[in-house]
Design a protein around this motif. Sequence first.
Motif, PDB file in Angstrom:
ATOM      1  N   ALA A   1      35.772  40.155  35.692  1.00  0.00           N
ATOM      2  CA  ALA A   1      35.114  41.126  36.628  1.00  0.00           C
ATOM      3  C   ALA A   1      35.736  42.573  36.719  1.00  0.00           C
ATOM      4  O   ALA A   1      37.143  42.527  36.225  1.00  0.00           O
ATOM      5  CB  ALA A   1      35.115  40.793  38.036  1.00  0.00           C
ATOM      6  N   PRO A   2      35.275  43.800  36.911  1.00  0.00           N
ATOM      7  CA  PRO A   2      35.844  44.912  36.996  1.00  0.00           C
ATOM      8  C   PRO A   2      37.189  44.797  37.962  1.00  0.00           C
ATOM      9  O   PRO A   2      37.289  44.198  39.114  1.00  0.00           O
ATOM     10  CB  PRO A   2      34.884  45.766  37.653  1.00  0.00           C
TER      11      PRO A   2
ATOM     12  N   GLY B   1      38.469  47.040  42.217  1.00  0.00           N
ATOM     13  CA  GLY B   1      38.409  46.600  43.690  1.00  0.00           C
ATOM     14  C   GLY B   1      37.136  46.114  44.399  1.00  0.00           C
ATOM     15  O   GLY B   1      36.833  45.952  45.361  1.00  0.00           O
ATOM     16  N   THR B   2      36.100  46.250  43.297  1.00  0.00           N
ATOM     17  CA  THR B   2      34.540  46.132  43.823  1.00  0.00           C
ATOM     18  C   THR B   2      34.260  44.542  43.604  1.00  0.00           C
ATOM     19  O   THR B   2      33.200  44.254  44.134  1.00  0.00           O
ATOM     20  CB  THR B   2      33.895  46.889  42.940  1.00  0.00           C
ATOM     21  N   VAL B   3      35.222  43.744  43.219  1.00  0.00           N
ATOM     22  CA  VAL B   3      34.863  42.349  42.929  1.00  0.00           C
ATOM     23  C   VAL B   3      36.112  41.470  43.233  1.00  0.00           C
ATOM     24  O   VAL B   3      37.182  41.636  42.796  1.00  0.00           O
ATOM     25  CB  VAL B   3      34.327  41.730  41.688  1.00  0.00           C
ATOM     26  N   ILE B   4      36.070  40.770  44.456  1.00  0.00           N
ATOM     27  CA  ILE B   4      37.390  39.818  44.618  1.00  0.00           C
ATOM     28  C   ILE B   4      36.777  38.618  45.286  1.00  0.00           C
ATOM     29  O   ILE B   4      35.657  38.310  45.089  1.00  0.00           O
ATOM     30  CB  ILE B   4      38.035  40.639  46.147  1.00  0.00           C
TER      31      ILE B   4
ATOM     32  N   PRO C   1      47.829  32.035  36.569  1.00  0.00           N
ATOM     33  CA  PRO C   1      47.859  33.314  37.826  1.00  0.00           C
ATOM     34  C   PRO C   1      47.815  34.688  37.143  1.00  0.00           C
ATOM     35  O   PRO C   1      47.551  35.713  37.858  1.00  0.00           O
ATOM     36  CB  PRO C   1      49.006  32.642  38.509  1.00  0.00           C
ATOM     37  N   GLY C   2      48.440  34.762  35.750  1.00  0.00           N
ATOM     38  CA  GLY C   2      48.725  36.147  35.332  1.00  0.00           C
ATOM     39  C   GLY C   2      47.383  36.716  35.026  1.00  0.00           C
ATOM     40  O   GLY C   2      47.115  37.955  34.880  1.00  0.00           O
ATOM     41  N   ASP C   3      46.225  36.208  35.025  1.00  0.00           N
ATOM     42  CA  ASP C   3      44.819  36.576  34.851  1.00  0.00           C
ATOM     43  C   ASP C   3      44.244  37.308  35.980  1.00  0.00           C
ATOM     44  O   ASP C   3      43.212  37.635  35.938  1.00  0.00           O
ATOM     45  CB  ASP C   3      43.861  35.530  34.479  1.00  0.00           C
ATOM     46  N   PHE C   4      45.078  37.272  37.340  1.00  0.00           N
ATOM     47  CA  PHE C   4      44.586  37.640  38.524  1.00  0.00           C
ATOM     48  C   PHE C   4      45.443  38.377  39.478  1.00  0.00           C
ATOM     49  O   PHE C   4      46.658  38.331  38.886  1.00  0.00           O
ATOM     50  CB  PHE C   4      44.287  36.197  39.443  1.00  0.00           C
ATOM     51  N   THR C   5      45.126  39.238  40.275  1.00  0.00           N
ATOM     52  CA  THR C   5      45.887  39.924  41.210  1.00  0.00           C
ATOM     53  C   THR C   5      45.647  39.370  42.647  1.00  0.00           C
ATOM     54  O   THR C   5      44.649  39.155  43.138  1.00  0.00           O
ATOM     55  CB  THR C   5      45.329  41.389  41.321  1.00  0.00           C
ATOM     56  N   GLY C   6      47.004  38.747  43.018  1.00  0.00           N
ATOM     57  CA  GLY C   6      46.697  38.023  44.436  1.00  0.00           C
ATOM     58  C   GLY C   6      46.914  39.445  45.454  1.00  0.00           C
ATOM     59  O   GLY C   6      48.046  40.282  45.109  1.00  0.00           O
TER      60      GLY C   6
ATOM     61  N   GLY D   1      50.178  25.237  50.927  1.00  0.00           N
ATOM     62  CA  GLY D   1      49.323  26.302  50.293  1.00  0.00           C
ATOM     63  C   GLY D   1      48.324  27.117  51.462  1.00  0.00           C
ATOM     64  O   GLY D   1      48.824  26.903  52.359  1.00  0.00           O
ATOM     65  N   GLN D   2      48.019  28.038  51.027  1.00  0.00           N
ATOM     66  CA  GLN D   2      47.371  28.966  51.930  1.00  0.00           C
ATOM     67  C   GLN D   2      45.937  29.417  51.414  1.00  0.00           C
ATOM     68  O   GLN D   2      45.451  29.446  50.151  1.00  0.00           O
ATOM     69  CB  GLN D   2      48.018  30.333  52.051  1.00  0.00           C
ATOM     70  N   PHE D   3      45.081  29.943  52.231  1.00  0.00           N
ATOM     71  CA  PHE D   3      43.852  30.727  52.012  1.00  0.00           C
ATOM     72  C   PHE D   3      44.306  31.904  51.177  1.00  0.00           C
ATOM     73  O   PHE D   3      45.295  32.533  51.745  1.00  0.00           O
ATOM     74  CB  PHE D   3      42.981  30.676  53.120  1.00  0.00           C
ATOM     75  N   LEU D   4      43.482  32.621  50.456  1.00  0.00           N
ATOM     76  CA  LEU D   4      44.124  33.800  49.947  1.00  0.00           C
ATOM     77  C   LEU D   4      42.750  34.430  49.359  1.00  0.00           C
ATOM     78  O   LEU D   4      41.950  33.985  48.847  1.00  0.00           O
ATOM     79  CB  LEU D   4      44.946  33.829  48.626  1.00  0.00           C
ATOM     80  N   PHE D   5      43.193  35.932  49.314  1.00  0.00           N
ATOM     81  CA  PHE D   5      42.098  36.928  48.391  1.00  0.00           C
ATOM     82  C   PHE D   5      42.907  37.355  47.317  1.00  0.00           C
ATOM     83  O   PHE D   5      43.646  37.399  47.203  1.00  0.00           O
ATOM     84  CB  PHE D   5      41.842  38.004  49.410  1.00  0.00           C
ATOM     85  N   ALA D   6      41.699  37.187  46.257  1.00  0.00           N
ATOM     86  CA  ALA D   6      42.605  37.686  44.964  1.00  0.00           C
ATOM     87  C   ALA D   6      41.335  38.648  44.288  1.00  0.00           C
ATOM     88  O   ALA D   6      40.192  38.484  44.655  1.00  0.00           O
ATOM     89  CB  ALA D   6      42.696  36.595  44.039  1.00  0.00           C
ATOM     90  N   GLY D   7      41.914  39.343  43.237  1.00  0.00           N
ATOM     91  CA  GLY D   7      41.221  40.034  42.583  1.00  0.00           C
ATOM     92  C   GLY D   7      41.554  39.891  40.782  1.00  0.00           C
ATOM     93  O   GLY D   7      42.211  38.863  40.715  1.00  0.00           O
ATOM     94  N   PRO D   8      40.736  40.516  39.925  1.00  0.00           N
ATOM     95  CA  PRO D   8      41.071  40.382  38.478  1.00  0.00           C
ATOM     96  C   PRO D   8      42.570  40.869  38.114  1.00  0.00           C
ATOM     97  O   PRO D   8      43.080  41.912  39.084  1.00  0.00           O
ATOM     98  CB  PRO D   8      40.095  40.889  37.891  1.00  0.00           C
ATOM     99  N   ALA D   9      43.131  40.562  37.113  1.00  0.00           N
ATOM    100  CA  ALA D   9      44.360  41.341  36.650  1.00  0.00           C
ATOM    101  C   ALA D   9      43.913  42.748  36.516  1.00  0.00           C
ATOM    102  O   ALA D   9      42.960  43.070  36.155  1.00  0.00           O
ATOM    103  CB  ALA D   9      45.095  40.530  35.525  1.00  0.00           C
TER     104      ALA D   9
END
Length: 316
Positions: A83-84, A87-90, A111-116, A244-252
């Motif tokens: 995804a872009p 910040g428009t897709v999380i 995990p390196g493919d994402f932004t925590g 573990g936790q619930f989390l929000f993440a975005g693309p790398a």
Amino acid sequence: MKDIFKTLLGAAAVALAATTTLAADWTPPGPIKLMIAFRAGGGADTQARLIAEELEKRHGWKIIPEQVTGKGGLNLAAVLKDAPADGTVIGMAVTETFGYNMAAADAGMTPGDFTGITTTAGFQMGVVSLSSKGWTTIGDAVAAAKGGEALRFGAMSPRLADLAYLLGKAQGVTFNIVEVRGGKAVMDGVNAGDLDLGFMAGIQSKGVAAGDLVNLASALSVPLNQTPDAPTFADLGVDFNSDGQFLFAGPAGMSAEAQAAMSAAIAEIISDPDTGAGALIAKAFGGPLIVSGAALQAQLAADFDASGALLAAASE
């Protein structure tokens, strides 16, 4: 419990203060698609939607929630990865998605493919049964199994199924492990008598308080907030846990400003017990548990790397 909640609130305040300056000038360039890895109507979905509503109210961001479920969050991750990164897709999932689930499925993602972005709350993962069974600890359930009962053990993910197997192995019994979709399905199965016991990650709190359900054990590395006398998996001879936790993440590739703005905005909401999200998290999960930025990225990487040991133990 109050002391734990105060500690978590303090941690949330520190996280919020640390990101506020960097986040101050960022706004999303358009509506934000919020993908949710949980079925509609469940506790996790409700948490995500309450946070989305409050983000719109406080910041004027347009949030568009949608369900992207399946494969323990990996279906969501596969979409999010490409995804872009503006910040428009999380997405909202659990840390397990980016750790055990990715490692076990050999999904071609790390995990390196994402932004925590940020975690919101930890699990209150217990092994739960109906109190009407007369069991007060997992030892009673084990005794029933050794007495000839074939106990059906509900698990809502492959990782938890592995943990149930290892618990039975450590206690000298074999559970009939039944994989279902979500904690509510486990609770429904236990309440209906279709399951004898199973994992629940906070959804059981109301039933435990009412005396209808009992936490037989903590599947965490620490005792459960609601029933601190319940033994942990370590107490029961299992070297692994369901932390573990619930989390929000975005693309790398998300900018530091976007990550910090979202993290700070979410932390502010879930740390406020007067918001719907804050009240839900306080009631079901013992308060917010906020990890963000570099600390979250490091945690996700460590969880992914450590998953091999659990997979190896469960295959023996």
